[in-house]
Design a protein around this motif. Structure first.
Motif, PDB file in Angstrom:
ATOM      1  N   SER A  70       0.835  -1.206   0.000  1.00 51.89           N
ATOM      2  CA  SER A  70       0.000   0.000   0.000  1.00 51.89           C
ATOM      3  C   SER A  70       0.867   1.251   0.000  1.00 51.89           C
ATOM      4  O   SER A  70       0.552   2.242  -0.667  1.00 51.89           O
ATOM      5  N   ILE A  71       2.006   1.204   0.719  1.00 52.91           N
ATOM      6  CA  ILE A  71       2.871   2.392   0.714  1.00 52.91           C
ATOM      7  C   ILE A  71       3.385   2.662  -0.696  1.00 52.91           C
ATOM      8  O   ILE A  71       3.346   3.790  -1.199  1.00 52.91           O
ATOM      9  N   ILE A  72       3.826   1.581  -1.368  1.00 51.89           N
ATOM     10  CA  ILE A  72       4.334   1.780  -2.730  1.00 51.89           C
ATOM     11  C   ILE A  72       3.216   2.276  -3.637  1.00 51.89           C
ATOM     12  O   ILE A  72       3.401   3.180  -4.464  1.00 51.89           O
ATOM     13  N   GLY A  73       1.991   1.740  -3.453  1.00 51.78           N
ATOM     14  CA  GLY A  73       0.869   2.171  -4.293  1.00 51.78           C
ATOM     15  C   GLY A  73       0.572   3.645  -4.088  1.00 51.78           C
ATOM     16  O   GLY A  73       0.446   4.422  -5.045  1.00 51.78           O
ATOM     17  N   VAL A  74       0.519   4.084  -2.845  1.00 53.13           N
ATOM     18  CA  VAL A  74       0.208   5.497  -2.579  1.00 53.13           C
ATOM     19  C   VAL A  74       1.305   6.372  -3.166  1.00 53.13           C
ATOM     20  O   VAL A  74       1.048   7.406  -3.801  1.00 53.13           O
ATOM     21  N   LEU A  75       2.565   5.949  -2.989  1.00 59.89           N
ATOM     22  CA  LEU A  75       3.660   6.780  -3.517  1.00 59.89           C
ATOM     23  C   LEU A  75       3.592   6.836  -5.037  1.00 59.89           C
ATOM     24  O   LEU A  75       3.793   7.902  -5.639  1.00 59.89           O
ATOM     25  N   ARG A  76       3.286   5.677  -5.657  1.00 56.55           N
ATOM     26  CA  ARG A  76       3.224   5.690  -7.117  1.00 56.55           C
ATOM     27  C   ARG A  76       2.135   6.654  -7.575  1.00 56.55           C
ATOM     28  O   ARG A  76       2.294   7.394  -8.562  1.00 56.55           O
ATOM     29  N   PHE A  77       0.993   6.699  -6.812  1.00 62.30           N
ATOM     30  CA  PHE A  77      -0.078   7.596  -7.241  1.00 62.30           C
ATOM     31  C   PHE A  77       0.357   9.041  -7.096  1.00 62.30           C
ATOM     32  O   PHE A  77       0.199   9.868  -7.989  1.00 62.30           O
ATOM     33  N   PHE A  78       1.029   9.355  -5.951  1.00 68.96           N
ATOM     34  CA  PHE A  78       1.291  10.766  -5.701  1.00 68.96           C
ATOM     35  C   PHE A  78       2.525  11.241  -6.434  1.00 68.96           C
ATOM     36  O   PHE A  78       2.799  12.430  -6.487  1.00 68.96           O
ATOM     37  N   GLU A  79       3.307  10.309  -7.022  1.00 68.53           N
ATOM     38  CA  GLU A  79       4.549  10.783  -7.605  1.00 68.53           C
ATOM     39  C   GLU A  79       4.285  11.480  -8.933  1.00 68.53           C
ATOM     40  O   GLU A  79       4.974  12.408  -9.284  1.00 68.53           O
TER      41      GLU A  79
ATOM     42  N   THR B  82      11.403  -4.882   3.635  1.00 66.57           N
ATOM     43  CA  THR B  82      10.480  -3.860   3.132  1.00 66.57           C
ATOM     44  C   THR B  82      10.749  -2.504   3.760  1.00 66.57           C
ATOM     45  O   THR B  82      10.426  -1.484   3.173  1.00 66.57           O
ATOM     46  N   GLY B  83      11.338  -2.456   4.969  1.00 62.11           N
ATOM     47  CA  GLY B  83      11.563  -1.160   5.612  1.00 62.11           C
ATOM     48  C   GLY B  83      12.410  -0.233   4.766  1.00 62.11           C
ATOM     49  O   GLY B  83      11.956   0.851   4.357  1.00 62.11           O
ATOM     50  N   PRO B  84      13.653  -0.638   4.464  1.00 67.53           N
ATOM     51  CA  PRO B  84      14.481   0.257   3.646  1.00 67.53           C
ATOM     52  C   PRO B  84      13.894   0.528   2.267  1.00 67.53           C
ATOM     53  O   PRO B  84      13.979   1.649   1.752  1.00 67.53           O
ATOM     54  N   ALA B  85      13.237  -0.478   1.678  1.00 62.39           N
ATOM     55  CA  ALA B  85      12.688  -0.254   0.331  1.00 62.39           C
ATOM     56  C   ALA B  85      11.605   0.813   0.384  1.00 62.39           C
ATOM     57  O   ALA B  85      11.580   1.749  -0.425  1.00 62.39           O
ATOM     58  N   ALA B  86      10.744   0.733   1.385  1.00 66.48           N
ATOM     59  CA  ALA B  86       9.675   1.736   1.481  1.00 66.48           C
ATOM     60  C   ALA B  86      10.272   3.108   1.764  1.00 66.48           C
ATOM     61  O   ALA B  86       9.857   4.115   1.183  1.00 66.48           O
ATOM     62  N   SER B  87      11.293   3.168   2.627  1.00 71.11           N
ATOM     63  CA  SER B  87      11.898   4.473   2.932  1.00 71.11           C
ATOM     64  C   SER B  87      12.533   5.066   1.687  1.00 71.11           C
ATOM     65  O   SER B  87      12.408   6.265   1.413  1.00 71.11           O
ATOM     66  N   HIS B  88      13.182   4.195   0.884  1.00 68.82           N
ATOM     67  CA  HIS B  88      13.821   4.708  -0.338  1.00 68.82           C
ATOM     68  C   HIS B  88      12.776   5.261  -1.296  1.00 68.82           C
ATOM     69  O   HIS B  88      12.898   6.371  -1.822  1.00 68.82           O
ATOM     70  N   ALA B  89      11.665   4.489  -1.460  1.00 69.49           N
ATOM     71  CA  ALA B  89      10.628   4.954  -2.386  1.00 69.49           C
ATOM     72  C   ALA B  89      10.051   6.274  -1.889  1.00 69.49           C
ATOM     73  O   ALA B  89       9.803   7.202  -2.660  1.00 69.49           O
ATOM     74  N   LEU B  90       9.889   6.377  -0.548  1.00 69.93           N
ATOM     75  CA  LEU B  90       9.304   7.606   0.008  1.00 69.93           C
ATOM     76  C   LEU B  90      10.244   8.785  -0.230  1.00 69.93           C
ATOM     77  O   LEU B  90       9.826   9.872  -0.644  1.00 69.93           O
ATOM     78  N   ALA B  91      11.556   8.565  -0.012  1.00 70.60           N
ATOM     79  CA  ALA B  91      12.505   9.677  -0.199  1.00 70.60           C
ATOM     80  C   ALA B  91      12.551  10.089  -1.659  1.00 70.60           C
ATOM     81  O   ALA B  91      12.546  11.278  -1.987  1.00 70.60           O
ATOM     82  N   LYS B  92      12.531   9.115  -2.553  1.00 67.02           N
ATOM     83  CA  LYS B  92      12.575   9.445  -3.990  1.00 67.02           C
ATOM     84  C   LYS B  92      11.327  10.225  -4.376  1.00 67.02           C
ATOM     85  O   LYS B  92      11.403  11.253  -5.057  1.00 67.02           O
ATOM     86  N   ALA B  93      10.163   9.778  -3.881  1.00 65.68           N
ATOM     87  CA  ALA B  93       8.928  10.487  -4.226  1.00 65.68           C
ATOM     88  C   ALA B  93       8.965  11.900  -3.656  1.00 65.68           C
ATOM     89  O   ALA B  93       8.555  12.862  -4.309  1.00 65.68           O
ATOM     90  N   ALA B  94       9.522  12.057  -2.440  1.00 64.00           N
ATOM     91  CA  ALA B  94       9.569  13.393  -1.842  1.00 64.00           C
ATOM     92  C   ALA B  94      10.499  14.288  -2.652  1.00 64.00           C
ATOM     93  O   ALA B  94      10.161  15.427  -2.982  1.00 64.00           O
ATOM     94  N   MET B  95      11.680  13.766  -3.023  1.00 63.57           N
ATOM     95  CA  MET B  95      12.595  14.595  -3.819  1.00 63.57           C
ATOM     96  C   MET B  95      11.974  14.902  -5.175  1.00 63.57           C
ATOM     97  O   MET B  95      12.071  16.014  -5.689  1.00 63.57           O
ATOM     98  N   HIS B  96      11.271  13.897  -5.734  1.00 64.61           N
ATOM     99  CA  HIS B  96      10.641  14.110  -7.038  1.00 64.61           C
ATOM    100  C   HIS B  96       9.543  15.156  -6.914  1.00 64.61           C
ATOM    101  O   HIS B  96       9.321  15.936  -7.840  1.00 64.61           O
TER     102      HIS B  96
END
Lengths: 91, 110
Positions: A70-79, B82-96
């Motif tokens: 779900s985290i990846i899904g939400v991020l993909r939507f908001f990116e 999944t912890g580091p992977a989610a954090s990486h995706a979150l940081a990339k989305a934030a920078m993006h």
């Protein structure tokens, strides 16, 4: 002992919820929800041990997977189609 | 002899559980008190995996059946993956999403 850890995890979940409410940016809220999800996994595992029911660990496992997806899904939507932010720290 | 081993296991799992709980709470406090998103993410991500790891290993010491131990190992594996992977995706989305990190803060705005 397990009750103490369960109480600590509940406290952390409350802190994460507080950050989810006051979080200025969208990504703070996603981060808080992510932390809330991983703490739920831990809480389910600890409660499974507290009530001596080993099948709770399957639920914790499934919840860990769903939380990540779900985290990846939400991020993909908001990116890609981002809503227009009105708070300060966006140019 | 059996009693000694059980005693050691219980003490070990107790210590690990307390440490894990402490690190989880420190992560939660860090999530609230840090000034910027990226510092908050550091606080959440680091103590997330460490606190979860300690608590799960503490539970492992208390598990009696093998199948419970295997499930706990799987939960720990997924948490660490999944912890580091989610954090990486979150940081990339934030920078993006052009969220600028707070690089410096002079004394006046503290």
């Amino acid at each position: 002992m397990l009750i103490g850890v369960a109480a600590a995890i509940l406290i952390v979940m409350m802190l994460a919820l507080i950050r989810a409410f006051i979080g200025p940016t969208l990504y703070d809220r996603i981060l808080a929800v992510n932390m809330f999800g991983t703490k739920t996994v831990l809480l389910i595992a600890v409660l499974g041990f507290l009530t001596a029911r080993p099948d709770f660990l399957d639920i914790a496992l499934a919840y860990a997977l769903i939380n990540f997806i779900s985290i990846i899904g939400v991020l993909r939507f908001f990116e890609y189609n981002r809503p227009n932010f009105t708070d300060g720290n966006h140019d | 002899m059996e009693i000694m081993i059980d005693l050691l296991l219980n003490i070990g799992s107790g210590i690990l559980l307390i440490l894990g709980g402490f690190f989880c709470v420190s992560g939660g406090v860090g999530l609230l008190r840090f000034p910027d998103f990226y510092t908050r993410m550091h606080a959440a991500g680091v103590t997330d995996t460490l606190g979860a790891g300690l608590i799960l290993v503490g539970l492992m010491l208390q598990s009696t059946h093998l199948i419970v131990l295997l499930k706990l190992i799987l939960v720990l594996l997924f948490a660490l993956l999944t912890g580091p992977a989610a954090s990486h995706a979150l940081a990339k989305a934030a920078m993006h999403g052009n969220l600028k990190p707070l690089l410096y803060r002079d004394k006046s705005t503290r």
